[in-house]
Design an enzyme around this catalytic site. Sequence first.
Site, short mmCIF file in Angstrom:
data_model
loop_
_atom_site.label_atom_id
_atom_site.label_comp_id
_atom_site.label_asym_id
_atom_site.label_seq_id
_atom_site.Cartn_x
_atom_site.Cartn_y
_atom_site.Cartn_z
N GLY A 108 28.10 43.86 39.12
CA GLY A 108 27.97 42.46 38.75
C GLY A 108 27.46 41.64 39.92
O GLY A 108 28.09 41.59 40.97
N GLY A 109 26.30 41.01 39.73
CA GLY A 109 25.71 40.21 40.81
C GLY A 109 25.88 38.73 40.59
O GLY A 109 25.04 37.92 40.97
N GLY A 110 27.01 38.33 39.96
CA GLY A 110 27.31 36.90 39.82
C GLY A 110 27.87 36.35 41.12
O GLY A 110 27.90 37.04 42.14
N PHE B 136 30.88 35.76 42.27
CA PHE B 136 32.00 36.41 42.93
C PHE B 136 31.64 37.81 43.44
O PHE B 136 32.11 38.23 44.49
CB PHE B 136 33.23 36.45 42.02
CG PHE B 136 34.52 36.48 42.79
CD1 PHE B 136 34.81 35.48 43.71
CD2 PHE B 136 35.43 37.51 42.63
CE1 PHE B 136 35.99 35.50 44.46
CE2 PHE B 136 36.61 37.55 43.37
CZ PHE B 136 36.89 36.54 44.28
N LYS C 291 45.58 30.48 34.73
CA LYS C 291 45.19 29.31 35.54
C LYS C 291 43.88 28.71 35.05
O LYS C 291 43.66 27.50 35.17
CB LYS C 291 45.15 29.68 37.01
CG LYS C 291 44.15 30.77 37.38
CD LYS C 291 42.84 30.25 37.90
CE LYS C 291 41.82 31.36 38.02
NZ LYS C 291 40.56 30.90 38.62
N THR D 186 41.86 25.86 41.31
CA THR D 186 41.01 25.72 40.13
C THR D 186 41.17 24.36 39.45
O THR D 186 40.23 23.82 38.89
CB THR D 186 41.33 26.85 39.13
OG1 THR D 186 41.34 28.08 39.83
CG2 THR D 186 40.30 26.95 38.03
N ARG E 17 34.46 25.95 37.74
CA ARG E 17 33.68 25.88 36.49
C ARG E 17 34.57 25.46 35.33
O ARG E 17 34.15 24.74 34.43
CB ARG E 17 33.11 27.25 36.13
CG ARG E 17 32.22 27.84 37.17
CD ARG E 17 31.99 29.30 36.83
NE ARG E 17 31.23 29.94 37.88
CZ ARG E 17 30.77 31.16 37.78
NH1 ARG E 17 30.99 31.87 36.71
NH2 ARG E 17 30.07 31.69 38.75
#
Length: 321
Positions: free
Chosen positions: A20-22, A24, A202, A259, A266
């Site tokens: 996953g290259g998002g 995080f 959360k 958060t 987000r």
Amino acid sequence: SMAALSTSPPPYPVRVAVLGGGNFGLALASVLGRKGIPVTLLVRSDEIAQQLNTEHRHPRYMNDVSLPTTIRATSDPKTALSDATYVVHSVPVQYSRAFLNDVKDYIPKGVPVLSASKGIETTSLGFMADILRECLGDDRSYAFLSGPSFAREICEGVATAVVIASEDVDLTDDFADLFSSENFRVYTSHDVIGVEIGGAVKNVIALAAGMCEGLGLGTNAMSGLVTRGCAEMRRLGLALGARPSTIAGLSGVGDTFGTCFGPLSRNRKFGYRLGQGETMEEILASTTEVAEGVDTAIALRAMIKKRLKGYRLYLKYPILF
């Protein structure tokens, strides 16, 4: 407990594949890359991989951030995974099952997996621990990373504290050692369900906090809402076998603070826009970034209904339920 500080690469050959290259995934790859640990990012397309390899930045996510040149990227699962000694999973929860089923044959036997995804799957009402076991089997160890850790701040190298939990005591220490540095502090835990509940719930509380702000209800209301949300998180944790100290720690209350009150969240932004009067459809159409709390809120409500029997169900969950 806290990991001893380790700023040098481990003495044995380590190769980490990040799925996953998002935001995080990029952040965790950066933590390792800065320590000189070989990291391969598995991303969706050749174009993205090429840009990461030549310009050391992602074309879409945090594209003003320079990444360590030690990070390699590829869109080919075989290249990314065939010689990995550790796998870091950073794909959003609702897409994880399909993604893991696509790549599972390339993950070497027995290689441990660290999950950095937070949430509850809407279809199975399971946490990442359930999804990983169902997709990748019981013959490997799993660990779970959580805590107040915005990707951009990690990439900028400012101080961050996280917790890594696993039922495998040695694995928590290995991962803590792997990730620890002067500005990335890793605590360890063995309460996997506690860490997963905090990470999922959360985001739902943050949606409510954002709505509070969007509606202009003030600081008193928002602080009250977040505090009562944490009480519900603790209650849910008790019902599912979590330790109250885990909920009170980095992965529960700590991540909730970041958060709900942090400008980079987000989920809080999503809630804020709802509070300002936009529809869910409008907000979803306007962004490619995933606010995990949206799907998790739906899954959490269904899970409370399904798993909390008898009187527990009638305890008040006004925020989560």
